[in-house]
Design an enzyme around this catalytic site. Structure first.
Site, mmCIF file in Angstrom:
data_model
loop_
_atom_site.group_PDB
_atom_site.id
_atom_site.type_symbol
_atom_site.label_atom_id
_atom_site.label_comp_id
_atom_site.label_asym_id
_atom_site.label_seq_id
_atom_site.Cartn_x
_atom_site.Cartn_y
_atom_site.Cartn_z
ATOM 1 N N GLU A 1 0.821 -1.219 0.000
ATOM 2 C CA GLU A 1 0.000 0.000 0.000
ATOM 3 C C GLU A 1 0.850 1.261 0.000
ATOM 4 O O GLU A 1 0.602 2.202 0.756
ATOM 5 C CB GLU A 1 -0.958 -0.019 1.202
ATOM 6 C CG GLU A 1 -1.904 -1.212 1.164
ATOM 7 C CD GLU A 1 -2.972 -1.207 2.252
ATOM 8 O OE1 GLU A 1 -2.711 -0.659 3.335
ATOM 9 O OE2 GLU A 1 -4.053 -1.762 2.007
ATOM 10 N N ARG B 1 5.042 -8.188 8.278
ATOM 11 C CA ARG B 1 3.661 -8.391 7.836
ATOM 12 C C ARG B 1 3.580 -9.065 6.467
ATOM 13 O O ARG B 1 4.253 -8.674 5.517
ATOM 14 C CB ARG B 1 2.907 -7.062 7.834
ATOM 15 C CG ARG B 1 2.786 -6.530 9.260
ATOM 16 C CD ARG B 1 1.922 -5.314 9.334
ATOM 17 N NE ARG B 1 0.509 -5.616 9.433
ATOM 18 C CZ ARG B 1 -0.432 -5.064 8.681
ATOM 19 N NH1 ARG B 1 -0.112 -4.250 7.703
ATOM 20 N NH2 ARG B 1 -1.688 -5.336 8.891
ATOM 21 N N ASP C 1 -8.652 -8.937 3.133
ATOM 22 C CA ASP C 1 -8.455 -7.869 4.112
ATOM 23 C C ASP C 1 -9.643 -7.766 5.061
ATOM 24 O O ASP C 1 -10.486 -6.885 4.880
ATOM 25 C CB ASP C 1 -8.253 -6.541 3.352
ATOM 26 C CG ASP C 1 -7.825 -5.416 4.280
ATOM 27 O OD1 ASP C 1 -7.503 -5.698 5.439
ATOM 28 O OD2 ASP C 1 -7.818 -4.262 3.819
ATOM 29 N N GLU D 1 -13.138 -2.435 11.331
ATOM 30 C CA GLU D 1 -12.983 -1.630 10.116
ATOM 31 C C GLU D 1 -14.065 -1.903 9.064
ATOM 32 O O GLU D 1 -14.799 -1.006 8.676
ATOM 33 C CB GLU D 1 -11.602 -1.877 9.533
ATOM 34 C CG GLU D 1 -11.380 -1.172 8.209
ATOM 35 C CD GLU D 1 -9.991 -1.433 7.642
ATOM 36 O OE1 GLU D 1 -9.154 -2.046 8.321
ATOM 37 O OE2 GLU D 1 -9.754 -1.003 6.499
HETATM 38 O O1 GCW Z 1 -7.266 -2.979 5.921
HETATM 39 C C1 GCW Z 1 -6.294 -2.144 5.433
HETATM 40 C C2 GCW Z 1 -6.631 -0.822 6.001
HETATM 41 C C3 GCW Z 1 -5.463 0.103 6.102
HETATM 42 C C4 GCW Z 1 -4.370 -0.628 6.861
HETATM 43 C C5 GCW Z 1 -4.001 -1.866 6.073
HETATM 44 C C6 GCW Z 1 -2.974 -2.719 6.798
HETATM 45 C C7 GCW Z 1 -2.797 0.282 8.407
HETATM 46 O O2 GCW Z 1 -7.647 -0.261 5.238
HETATM 47 O O3 GCW Z 1 -5.886 1.245 6.776
HETATM 48 O O4 GCW Z 1 -3.270 0.179 7.092
HETATM 49 O O5 GCW Z 1 -5.119 -2.676 5.905
HETATM 50 O O6 GCW Z 1 -3.378 -3.663 7.451
HETATM 51 O O7 GCW Z 1 -1.801 -2.451 6.681
#
Ligand code: GCW
Length: 828
Positions: A308, A341, A387, A415
């Protein structure tokens, strides 16, 4: 007179103190230690009286002792006195070695896992003592909390003999807190750790949080966002972080930090962050040494790289193992760890290519690196391959790596799951992954047997009750209880949490447990079924419905719904080949349309809307039915909660009720958005005739309007009839004349509560004003859409034909008092 008034003010002050102590504002979480009033129950603990002996003076064991004193005093009105010798002690606390020395009569079973403990009894002087023996200090603390939990649950402790060892040594939370005090995906106010670029002065909340974490066995906490600010590890910041570590330490919680992989450049004065460059290795070593000098029990780092938009090893053509190892080697001499991660994917994928698939990313990125990570690297893998969606299969990465230490990352902050405005109890969902059998090597291999760490993305905030929703605390509790023992059942976790949080009235416990245990299923029903994803706006807020937002962009949360069918074809035969990432037996199951469980069907296969499910329904009818059912479930939660009026404290009763009523309304927004959208794209009507037909509804755009203007809503499916009315300025009115049978009705006003103003509304029948409100909630949008659509219900209004219903509204700043519809529902 003066004396009298002094006495009076003293009494008032005392009352205030008492009410502050007993305020049921959720701040105490499950650690309420409610006084036990029932004499028969109290009798079970008669022998818990006298003194308490802590066999060492370490901070953690002292916390254990003080917590026992506090809990016993609160539940049994008995103050244990402290002593350091076990003679005649009621409770003896210490490490296994200390207890064996002091109480040779104690028969302590072998403990071999860090943080394990034994709770039992042994004769001590002339009496029987309760023994809390830990393999280490944390074990003693966890044993103390376990003992208190038994009392809080009113368990008999007569024949206490309990050996407990954690399933995994590392049980951490991650807090996505930014140094400016904001929290990424946090829904309960600003950070308890940071504000305006520094650590907060008053760390009382951080201390209290560590206590809550310790009570469920969590032993580490990374306090800053994984989208990390490099300044967090800069030399001048370390003394501030040491203050957080100081308040964590007595609770056995290690402070940890997320790092920015480009730190060597950003704060180290280097012109590179290449992990194979010796200067970069020296940078990481210097930073680690510096941190450990200030915080000797520092836990380690968390690293999000090449994900990201975060910089990572790919900038230099290096691997994730290179990146992980250079940092891991810096903390290894201090016995620190690095969580790396596994959430690595390309968010700029070409959506036109049907073979592209975000779900494949984790395995594709890491499969060749198995065995290449240093021993203190732990790969932190989200439960599912996408996610944190409402339903995902277990990530195949868990089964792919055989020579790499793995942790499972679960998300406590909701979330994609209603952002703590909807009740969603997550242990049942987490257990789906933990119990999922990968059948690796054709042997039983549930995910819980493959992981050595648990990470919960928590994101508590300054809201008094930590998460904003009192019931959301059950998720933090559940995370800790599952990280300790993934074999705990959801029902057991709910039962424990509810009794500690709301007491022992069976009428209350039954309702709360029932709401908790059915909540995830309900949310899945009204948001996204059959493994399709949450169907939310995935580009920004991740909150309300936004069915098309996930399509035609690079983020890869595609569901591929078109005029003929729906679902991602992830098979090897015709799709992206994702199914082949699982061990053979699981791969064969998901590859087969017949053998894929219905709840994951659209995650694995693209099918026509008329495809018949195992239940006998077609996919499209299932989508309709489930959304109606889910909205009914949500309405049922509010209804059942209303039955608790008078059975629990006013404060939590009202605040939870308000949340559940909002949820019931928003579930209808979800239901209507998703069903109308699928009705439109599939062209297939609802066999039960509900979708698109709302007999009690009066669209705002068809009311008589004075100064209100009609507006199209985007996305169209988030407003009834795709339109609403807005008030540009001043005061606007919309009226409609009731023509139904005389009687009692509930009147619903569906309006949009944006976060860029606080518009005002009044509702009248004839000349009688029946309600007035201000739209001042903070939903995650400045527009009228699925995030902001909100329901106001006025109950039990007498109406007769000819009555004129009038909405009067005035805008505020950029919020234009937008109204979607009015619904007049006859009361049963
Ligand atoms: O789910 C997504 C989120 C991001 C988050 C990312 C992650 C911290 O929308 O906000 O960033 O995952 O887990 O790295």
């Amino acid at each position: 007179m003066q004396r009298m008034s002094r006495i009076c003010s003293l009494a008032v002050a005392l009352l205030l103190v008492a009410s502050a102590v007993w305020a049921e504002d959720g701040a105490a979480g499950w650690l309420r230690y409610e006084r036990i009033a029932d004499a028969a129950v109290r009798q079970r603990y008669d022998f818990v009286a006298g003194s308490i002996a802590a066999l060492d003076s370490s901070a953690v064991v002292s916390s254990a002792r003080d917590e026992l004193i506090r809990g016993i005093r609160s539940m049994l009105d008995r103050t244990l006195t402290t002593t350091t010798t076990p003679a005649d002690g009621a409770i003896v606390l210490g490490t296994v070695d200390e207890v064996r020395r002091a109480l040779p009569a104690a028969v302590i079973p072998a403990l071999d896992k860090r943080n394990g403990y034994w709770l039992g009894t042994a004769s001590s002087g002339k009496r029987r003592a309760i023994v809390v023996a830990g393999l280490d200090a944390n074990g003693v603390l966890y044993g103390a909390f376990a003992l208190l939990r038994h009392v809080a649950l009113h368990d008999s402790i007569d024949s206490l003999n309990e050996r407990q060892q954690p399933a995994a040594p590392l049980r951490w939370t991650n807090e996505w807190n930014n140094l400016d005090g904001s929290i990424e995906r946090g829904y309960a106010g600003p950070s308890i750790f940071f504000e305006a670029g520094h650590v907060v002065t008053d760390l009382a909340r951080a201390r209290e949080y560590a206590r809550l974490l310790a009570s469920v066995g969590v032993n580490g906490c990374a306090v800053n966002n994984v989208n990390a600010d490099a300044r967090a590890i800069a030399p001048d910041f370390i003394p501030q972080l040491a203050r957080i570590a100081d308040v964590f330490r007595p609770w056995g919680v290690s402070l940890a930090l997320s790092i920015d992989f480009s730190s060597p450049m950003k704060i180290g004065g280097l012109d590179t962050f290449d992990p194979l460059d010796a200067r970069v290795a020296a940078f990481w070593k210097a930073r680690a040494d510096d941190i450990y000098r200030a915080i000797p029990d520092f836990g380690g780092f968390v690293l999000k790289a090449d994900s990201e938009g975060r910089l990572g090893p790919s900038a230099y053509g290096r691997t994730h193992a290179d990146a992980a190892n250079v940092v891991a080697r810096a903390v290894a001499p201090h016995r620190g760890v690095l969580f790396y991660r596994g959430f690595v994917y390309d968010h700029l994928m070409d959506w036109r290519n049907p073979k592209n698939d975000r779900a494949r990313a984790a395995v594709d990125n890491f499969k060749d690196l198995d065995g290449k990570f240093d021993a203190n690297v732990i790969l932190q893998i989200k439960n599912g391959p996408i996610d944190f969606q409402v339903r995902e299969p277990a990530s195949p990465l868990f089964a792919t790596l055989e020579h790499t230490t793995e942790a499972i990352e679960l998300q406590i902050t909701q979330e994609y799951l209603g952002q703590q405005r909807h009740v969603v109890f997550l242990p049942p969902m987490w257990k789906e992954t933990l119990d999922f059998d990968m059948q690796r090597g054709n042997q039983p291999a549930p995910v819980k047997s493959l992981v050595s760490g648990y990470v919960g993305v928590s994101n508590v905030g300054r809201a008094v009750n930590w998460f904003g929703h009192d019931l959301a605390m059950a998720n933090l509790y559940g995370f800790g209880r599952l990280a300790w023992n993934p074999d705990n059942t959801s029902a057991q976790i709910a039962r424990e949490w509810t009794a500690q949080t709301f007491g022992h009235d069976p009428r209350v416990d039954e309702v709360v447990d029932d709401i908790l245990l059915n909540s995830w299923r309900a949310y899945e029903r009204y948001t996204g079924n059959l493994g399709i994803g949450t169907l939310t706006d995935i580009i920004r807020a991740h909150y309300g419905p936004g069915i098309e937002s996930s399509e035609r962009n690079g983020w890869g949360q595609w569901h591929r719904a078109d005029g003929r069918g729906v679902g991602m074809d992830r098979t090897s035969a015709t799709g992206t080949g994702f199914t082949a990432q699982y061990p053979p037996k699981v791969a064969a199951m998901f590859e087969s349309l017949e053998r894929t469980p219905d709840e994951l069907l659209l995650f694995m296969h693209h099918v026509p809307y008329t495809h018949v499910l195992k239940s006998g329904d077609t996919v499209i009818q299932h989508i309709y039915d489930e959304h109606y059912r889910g909205a009914e479930d949500a309405a049922g939660f509010a209804e059942r909660w209303r039955g608790l009026d008078g059975l629990i404290d006013r404060e939590r009763y009202s605040s939870v009720l308000a949340k559940l009523e909002y949820q019931a309304g928003h579930a209808i927004v979800w239901r209507d958005a998703v069903t109308n959208w699928f009705r439109w794209i599939s062209g297939i009507p609802d066999a039960r005739g509900r979708v698109g037909r709302y007999p009690n509804r009066v669209e705002a755009e068809s009311m008589r309007l004075d100064r209100f203007a009609v507006e199209a809503i985007t996305p169209w499916e988030t407003a009834s009839g795709a339109q609403a009315i807005r008030c540009p300025s001043g005061t606007c009115t919309a009226t409609t004349t009731f023509s139904g049978a005389p009687g009692a009705y509930d009147i619903v006003v569906q309006y949009f509560d944006e976060n860029d103003g606080a518009s005002k509304f009044t509702l009248s029948v004839g000349t009688r004003q029946i309600d007035t409100w201000v739209a001042n909630d903070i939903f995650p949008s400045r527009e009228p859409n699925g995030h902001t659509s909100t329901r106001r219900v006025v109950r039990n209004v007498q109406l007769k034909a000819g009555d004129v219903l009038k909405i009067e509204a005035s805008p505020d700043r950029e919020e234009f008092a937008v109204v979607d519809y009015v619904e007049i529902v006859s009361r049963p």
